[in-house]
Design an enzyme around this catalytic site. Structure first.
Site, PDB file in Angstrom:
ATOM      1  N   LYS A 109      -9.464   3.088   2.171  1.00  0.00           N
ATOM      2  CA  LYS A 109      -8.455   3.831   1.409  1.00  0.00           C
ATOM      3  C   LYS A 109      -8.901   5.252   1.104  1.00  0.00           C
ATOM      4  CE  LYS A 109      -5.624   0.217  -0.528  1.00  0.00           C
ATOM      5  NZ  LYS A 109      -4.930  -0.296  -1.711  1.00  0.00           N
ATOM      6  N   LYS A 196       0.538  -5.034  14.280  1.00  0.00           N
ATOM      7  CA  LYS A 196       1.129  -5.831  13.214  1.00  0.00           C
ATOM      8  C   LYS A 196       2.302  -5.079  12.592  1.00  0.00           C
ATOM      9  CE  LYS A 196      -0.585  -7.714   9.096  1.00  0.00           C
ATOM     10  NZ  LYS A 196      -1.639  -7.887   8.124  1.00  0.00           N
ATOM     11  N   LYS A 199       4.876  -1.000   7.401  1.00  0.00           N
ATOM     12  CA  LYS A 199       5.722   0.128   7.016  1.00  0.00           C
ATOM     13  C   LYS A 199       5.066   1.456   7.355  1.00  0.00           C
ATOM     14  CE  LYS A 199       8.092   0.226   3.042  1.00  0.00           C
ATOM     15  NZ  LYS A 199       8.298  -0.081   1.609  1.00  0.00           N
TER      16      LYS A 199
END
Ligand code: TRP
Length: 333
Positions: A109, A196, A199
């Site tokens: 992240k 996969k 979004k």
């Protein structure tokens, strides 16, 4: 009865990959376990966000989970139980800096943030996120935590934290929560069936769980079936994905009959797509209708979840009383 706890970030609209990969399983577990599910809004503060949007997304996630079949009495909002952060602080003090540094999600992240902006602000909250997650779980003495494989490391950390707390305070107080990795269908992007469904890949790469029929139909119709990289004699990733979707929806009859066609070489992709679209629409239409019903009476639903959060909070407060006692914090008595 064994207990289950899980959390989901209020990220906006759920897609069918989220549903088949996690939420469907949450709904099923309710029959056999004492379940608590939370929308983890505190966790969403660890990345850059907008305050108005966060509150909206949190409630929106609540409505969507209810529409999928999560029972209102099992659902709460993390920040309505502020004891999670209190326990989080205490657990910070039995967690080492080094073990948090090894968390791969933090690395991913923070790299992601730095990629968009070299001087990106990386908060201590992002670093500390797994300790709050441990508090979410331990505060209810949950036996099982249904999560994806990406959360395995965080679960292991939760067990280490429980262990260290128990060692330090001389009592087997926290139990060691186990992850529950249920076999779930992996749904891939219709536009790029080598990846996969997600979004973050962009609009064409996910199918909204509450999507309008016409749009869903179009997306299935334009799903990639030939990726050009399939070895001769093998089923392409895109075709496999459509079959998988049909299986995930539970339409084994159509699945098996179309599979026969495939094996005999007579399968028409247009047929496969039409059946897949019909099956998927059959599944999600009631969800969309239930969501609309719930949204028609927003106030009542909100009140219900505020109440269930207050009930869950009593359980968390009981834990905190015991924790304060064990850890030597002051008391009013
Ligand atoms: N970290 C989880 C995720 O990103 C969300 C989460 C927060 C969670 N607290 C939790 C999951 C407690 C299970 C249990 O998906």
């Amino acid at each position: 009865m064994k207990s289950v706890l899980s959390g989901v970030q209020p990220t906006g609209d759920l897609h069918i990959g989220n549903y088949f990969g996690a939420i469907q399983n949450w709904v099923r577990l309710q029959d056999n376990y004492e379940c608590r599910y939370c929308v983890v809004d505190y966790h969403s503060m660890t990345m850059p966000y907008n305050a108005v949007q966060l509150r909206e997304n949190t409630w929106n996630m609540v409505f969507q989970l209810l529409a999928c079949g999560v029972k209102p009495e099992n659902l709460f909002i993390q920040s309505l139980v502020p004891e999670h952060t209190e326990l989080g602080w205490i657990l910070n003090c039995v967690t080492s800096y080094g073990e948090l540094q090894r968390m791969t999600q933090f690395k991913d992240k923070s790299d992601q943030l730095k990629e968009t902006d070299g001087d990106a602000f990386i908060s201590v909250g992002l670093f500390d996120y797994p300790v709050l997650q441990a508090a979410d779980i331990l505060i209810y003495h949950a036996d099982y935590v249904p999560v994806g494989k990406d959360q395995e490391q965080h679960l292991e950390l939760s067990r280490n934290i429980a262990q260290r707390f128990n060692n330090q305070f001389g009592k087997e107080y926290f139990i060691h929560p186990e992850p529950l990795f249920t076999e779930t269908p992996k749904i891939l992007s219709p536009a790029d069936p080598n990846r996969k469904m997600s979004k973050s890949l962009g609009e064409k790469h996910y199918i909204n769980l509450f999507g309008e029929e016409e749009r869903v139909r179009k997306q299935i119709k334009s799903a990639v079936t030939d990726t050009g990289d399939t070895p001769a004699g093998e089923m392409s990733a895109g075709v496999k994905n459509l079959f998988e979707l049909m299986r995930a929806c539970g339409n084994m009859e159509a699945h098996n009959s179309l599979m026969e066609d495939y094996k005999s070489g007579s399968l028409r992709y247009s047929d496969l797509k039409e059946h897949t679209a019909n099956t998927l629409i059959g599944l999600i239409t009631p969800f969309r209708e239930r969501l609309a019903d719930l949204k028609a009476d927003k106030r009542a639903v909100k009140q219900q979840i505020q109440e269930s959060s207050a009930i869950v909070r009593q359980r968390a407060q009981r834990t905190m009383q015991e924790v304060r006692e064990l850890t030597g914090l002051a008391s009013l008595k």
